[in-house]
Design a protein around this motif. Structure first.
Motif, PDB file in Angstrom:
ATOM      1  N   SER A  59      17.709   2.931 -27.145  1.00 55.33           N
ATOM      2  CA  SER A  59      19.111   3.239 -26.847  1.00 55.33           C
ATOM      3  C   SER A  59      20.098   2.220 -27.406  1.00 55.33           C
ATOM      4  CB  SER A  59      19.318   3.349 -25.335  1.00 55.33           C
ATOM      5  OG  SER A  59      19.017   2.119 -24.712  1.00 55.33           O
ATOM      6  N   ASN A  60      19.655   1.024 -27.693  1.00 50.12           N
ATOM      7  CA  ASN A  60      20.550  -0.058 -28.086  1.00 50.12           C
ATOM      8  C   ASN A  60      20.305  -0.430 -29.551  1.00 50.12           C
ATOM      9  OD1 ASN A  60      20.915  -3.092 -28.507  1.00 50.12           O
ATOM     10  ND2 ASN A  60      22.076  -2.744 -26.628  1.00 50.12           N
ATOM     11  N   LYS A  61      21.358  -0.441 -30.348  1.00 56.50           N
ATOM     12  CA  LYS A  61      21.202  -0.703 -31.781  1.00 56.50           C
ATOM     13  C   LYS A  61      20.642  -2.097 -32.050  1.00 56.50           C
ATOM     14  CE  LYS A  61      23.204  -0.050 -36.254  1.00 56.50           C
ATOM     15  NZ  LYS A  61      24.200   0.686 -37.010  1.00 56.50           N
ATOM     16  N   ASP A  62      21.080  -3.109 -31.309  1.00 51.17           N
ATOM     17  CA  ASP A  62      20.550  -4.461 -31.511  1.00 51.17           C
ATOM     18  C   ASP A  62      19.047  -4.510 -31.228  1.00 51.17           C
ATOM     19  OD1 ASP A  62      23.003  -5.515 -32.298  1.00 51.17           O
ATOM     20  OD2 ASP A  62      23.558  -6.051 -30.241  1.00 51.17           O
ATOM     21  N   CYS A  63      18.618  -3.818 -30.191  1.00 51.30           N
ATOM     22  CA  CYS A  63      17.176  -3.755 -29.879  1.00 51.30           C
ATOM     23  C   CYS A  63      16.418  -3.039 -30.989  1.00 51.30           C
ATOM     24  CB  CYS A  63      16.942  -3.052 -28.554  1.00 51.30           C
ATOM     25  SG  CYS A  63      17.537  -3.971 -27.131  1.00 51.30           S
ATOM     26  N   TYR A  64      17.010  -1.988 -31.523  1.00 56.24           N
ATOM     27  CA  TYR A  64      16.402  -1.237 -32.627  1.00 56.24           C
ATOM     28  C   TYR A  64      16.236  -2.141 -33.855  1.00 56.24           C
ATOM     29  CZ  TYR A  64      16.413   2.033 -36.607  1.00 56.24           C
ATOM     30  OH  TYR A  64      16.145   2.702 -37.773  1.00 56.24           O
ATOM     31  N   ILE A  65      17.280  -2.854 -34.214  1.00 54.41           N
ATOM     32  CA  ILE A  65      17.227  -3.750 -35.377  1.00 54.41           C
ATOM     33  C   ILE A  65      16.173  -4.835 -35.162  1.00 54.41           C
ATOM     34  CG2 ILE A  65      18.532  -5.502 -36.656  1.00 54.41           C
ATOM     35  CD1 ILE A  65      21.019  -3.651 -36.185  1.00 54.41           C
ATOM     36  N   ASN A  66      16.141  -5.403 -33.967  1.00 58.15           N
ATOM     37  CA  ASN A  66      15.153  -6.421 -33.649  1.00 58.15           C
ATOM     38  C   ASN A  66      13.730  -5.857 -33.726  1.00 58.15           C
ATOM     39  OD1 ASN A  66      14.358  -9.079 -32.754  1.00 58.15           O
ATOM     40  ND2 ASN A  66      13.896  -8.130 -30.782  1.00 58.15           N
ATOM     41  N   GLU A  67      13.536  -4.654 -33.218  1.00 61.89           N
ATOM     42  CA  GLU A  67      12.217  -3.991 -33.275  1.00 61.89           C
ATOM     43  C   GLU A  67      11.778  -3.791 -34.717  1.00 61.89           C
ATOM     44  OE1 GLU A  67       8.933  -1.782 -31.502  1.00 61.89           O
ATOM     45  OE2 GLU A  67      10.510  -2.869 -30.472  1.00 61.89           O
ATOM     46  N   ARG A 101      19.495  15.918 -28.790  1.00 62.25           N
ATOM     47  CA  ARG A 101      20.223  16.591 -27.701  1.00 62.25           C
ATOM     48  C   ARG A 101      19.352  17.672 -27.050  1.00 62.25           C
ATOM     49  NH1 ARG A 101      25.141  14.670 -27.486  1.00 62.25           N
ATOM     50  NH2 ARG A 101      26.161  13.943 -29.364  1.00 62.25           N
ATOM     51  N   ARG A 102      18.619  18.396 -27.868  1.00 61.31           N
ATOM     52  CA  ARG A 102      17.753  19.467 -27.366  1.00 61.31           C
ATOM     53  C   ARG A 102      16.707  18.925 -26.401  1.00 61.31           C
ATOM     54  NH1 ARG A 102      13.035  22.745 -30.051  1.00 61.31           N
ATOM     55  NH2 ARG A 102      12.699  20.912 -31.325  1.00 61.31           N
ATOM     56  N   ARG A 103      16.242  17.728 -26.660  1.00 57.33           N
ATOM     57  CA  ARG A 103      15.219  17.104 -25.815  1.00 57.33           C
ATOM     58  C   ARG A 103      15.818  16.181 -24.759  1.00 57.33           C
ATOM     59  NH1 ARG A 103      10.224  18.606 -27.345  1.00 57.33           N
ATOM     60  NH2 ARG A 103      10.124  19.354 -29.463  1.00 57.33           N
ATOM     61  N   LYS A 104      17.147  16.228 -24.648  1.00 56.74           N
ATOM     62  CA  LYS A 104      17.865  15.389 -23.678  1.00 56.74           C
ATOM     63  C   LYS A 104      17.594  13.905 -23.905  1.00 56.74           C
ATOM     64  CE  LYS A 104      18.176  18.934 -20.123  1.00 56.74           C
ATOM     65  NZ  LYS A 104      17.912  20.073 -20.877  1.00 56.74           N
ATOM     66  N   LEU A 105      17.562  13.524 -25.177  1.00 51.59           N
ATOM     67  CA  LEU A 105      17.343  12.133 -25.571  1.00 51.59           C
ATOM     68  C   LEU A 105      18.582  11.549 -26.235  1.00 51.59           C
ATOM     69  CD1 LEU A 105      13.781  12.593 -27.126  1.00 51.59           C
ATOM     70  CD2 LEU A 105      14.327  11.447 -24.973  1.00 51.59           C
ATOM     71  N   ASP A 106      19.745  12.151 -26.002  1.00 47.52           N
ATOM     72  CA  ASP A 106      20.947  11.727 -26.716  1.00 47.52           C
ATOM     73  C   ASP A 106      21.406  10.319 -26.369  1.00 47.52           C
ATOM     74  OD1 ASP A 106      21.249  13.458 -24.487  1.00 47.52           O
ATOM     75  OD2 ASP A 106      23.404  13.557 -24.805  1.00 47.52           O
ATOM     76  N   LYS A 107      20.832   9.718 -25.351  1.00 45.61           N
ATOM     77  CA  LYS A 107      21.095   8.301 -25.062  1.00 45.61           C
ATOM     78  C   LYS A 107      20.402   7.403 -26.099  1.00 45.61           C
ATOM     79  CE  LYS A 107      19.828   4.859 -21.590  1.00 45.61           C
ATOM     80  NZ  LYS A 107      19.148   4.630 -20.324  1.00 45.61           N
ATOM     81  N   TYR A 108      19.353   7.947 -26.731  1.00 47.48           N
ATOM     82  CA  TYR A 108      18.507   7.167 -27.643  1.00 47.48           C
ATOM     83  C   TYR A 108      18.783   7.577 -29.085  1.00 47.48           C
ATOM     84  CZ  TYR A 108      16.170   6.369 -23.238  1.00 47.48           C
ATOM     85  OH  TYR A 108      15.901   6.046 -21.939  1.00 47.48           O
ATOM     86  N   LEU A 109      19.709   6.878 -29.734  1.00 55.17           N
ATOM     87  CA  LEU A 109      20.098   7.230 -31.087  1.00 55.17           C
ATOM     88  C   LEU A 109      19.169   6.654 -32.165  1.00 55.17           C
ATOM     89  CD1 LEU A 109      23.973   6.875 -30.949  1.00 55.17           C
ATOM     90  CD2 LEU A 109      22.595   8.962 -30.816  1.00 55.17           C
TER      91      LEU A 109
END
Length: 113
Positions: A59-67, A101-109
């Motif tokens: 859900s968080n771009k900084d976490c994504y970049i770090n991952e 959105r279909r899977r209700k994951l729109d919090k996780y970009l």
């Protein structure tokens, strides 16, 4: 009775990105404050045995970049680190918007597998 072509189209419409089959998994395998993980079958893997993949939604771009950075750097140093096969930033790829959105994951970009 659906033709083989229609049956395949129906199945693909149910898969995440027309490729990943979550099967009966209505719940993620792992949940944290910033991510969730689902195990899926890659229905388009080239081998006869369909490959299982872990798809991590973040859900968080900084976490994504770090991952992305840590897995890329550490995967060459250790057999214990699962390498990333691919990753997506849905904020840059609007055609993935429908899927999350279909899977209700729109919090996780952001996600990787």
């Amino acid at each position: 009775i659906a033709s083989p072509l229609c049956r395949q189209a129906i199945k693909e419409s149910l898969y995440f990105l027309r490729r990943y089959d979550f099967g009966n998994s209505t719940y993620p395998t792992h949940v944290s404050e910033t991510s969730i993980i689902y195990i899926a079958i890659d229905t388009q893997s080239s081998d006869d045995n369909k490959k299982r993949v872990a798809i991590k939604f973040i859900s968080n771009k900084d976490c994504y970049i770090n991952e992305m950075r840590s897995r890329t750097e550490l995967s060459t140093e250790s057999d214990c680190i699962t390498p990333i096969l691919d990753s997506f930033d849905a904020s840059k790829h609007s055609h993935y918007d429908f899927e999350i959105r279909r899977r209700k994951l729109d919090k996780y970009l952001y996600w990787s597998y």
